[in-house]
Design an enzyme around this catalytic site. Sequence first.
Site, PDB file in Angstrom:
ATOM      1  CG  ASP A 161      -2.036  -0.920   1.250  1.00 20.22           C
ATOM      2  OD1 ASP A 161      -1.713  -2.211   0.356  1.00 20.22           O
ATOM      3  OD2 ASP A 161      -3.132  -0.783   1.804  1.00 20.22           O
ATOM      4  CE  LYS A 224      -5.484   2.035   2.455  1.00 19.30           C
ATOM      5  NZ  LYS A 224      -4.244   1.579   3.131  1.00 19.30           N
ATOM      6  CE  LYS A 260      -7.201  -1.151   2.558  1.00 16.00           C
ATOM      7  NZ  LYS A 260      -5.612  -1.940   2.788  1.00 16.00           N
TER       8      LYS A 260
END
Length: 324
Positions: A161, A224, A260
């Site tokens: 991430d 995300k 996400k």
Amino acid sequence: MAVPSITRSDQGLPAALADATRDETALRRFLHGLPGVDQVGAEQRAAGLATRSIKKASKLWAIDTAITMIDLTTLEGADTVGKVRSLCAKARRPDPERPDVPQVAAICVYPDLVPTAVDALRGTQINIASVATAFPSGRASLAVKVADTESAVEAGATEIDMVIDRGAFLSGRYGQVFDEIRAIKAACGETHLKVILETGELVTYDNVRRASWLALLAGGDFIKTSTGKVSPAATLPVTHVMLQAVRDWHTATGELRGVKPAGGIRNTKDAIRYLVAVHEVAGPQWLSPNLFRIGASSLLNDLLMQRRTQLEGHYSGPDYVTVD
């Protein structure tokens, strides 16, 4: 902008998308040529979908589906080996009294705790996600960001991430952000890359749309919303914009990319609202942990309590689930 050599995401793209990555001018022209987001319309649609009710059988399915999409997360300075091991045990067996409860999608930790998660999750299909690239600020040299990523991958992370440099993006240095995502994607190898936009700092929905497309063009496997360290974190309207981006990317390229939302999703009602958004905005194909994740720490407990309520016909308090 010095664009790295052609990678997976350039091959077979429509000419307009391939041309967008040619240089800084082309990238800017493409991003600012995207349709503007109707703020009122986006917020009204998100609010309307959030009122959808789900009947009992569907609610149980939704709860189990949400559990399988959770990236169970601990990203605190006080994190310890013991805390990560405890979280991994919960990921493997969310409700010890109910072996039919599905496992979560991933555990998300800092790079130095990846080896602990690897050991604790050995033999499972649970992914090990690690934040990297000077999380949560994104303010570091590219060399440091690449080294951070490589360290996590070498330790056994199956997902990275990364966080973009919002200062560079907001200053219009799109090429710098693009190149950094490309470089991190290269450092990941076969490891999946989630690109954190930190939407709470992007100010406008138009910026969220541009950042989403920038991350997709650069090769991000997921986009995300947030680090969870900035308020606001995930919101339904922002997630709608990002779901539209991956839907439109799929229409244009045939490639499936994921979304996400992370931060602020704490209860079952909220989680189900996000699942409804996925179904209605992107499509039912995205109702899979391969294409939709929820970054959360406290959400799992509420899902487990509501699951027991659905099955047993009465409310179970927090004493019936393990404490994170």
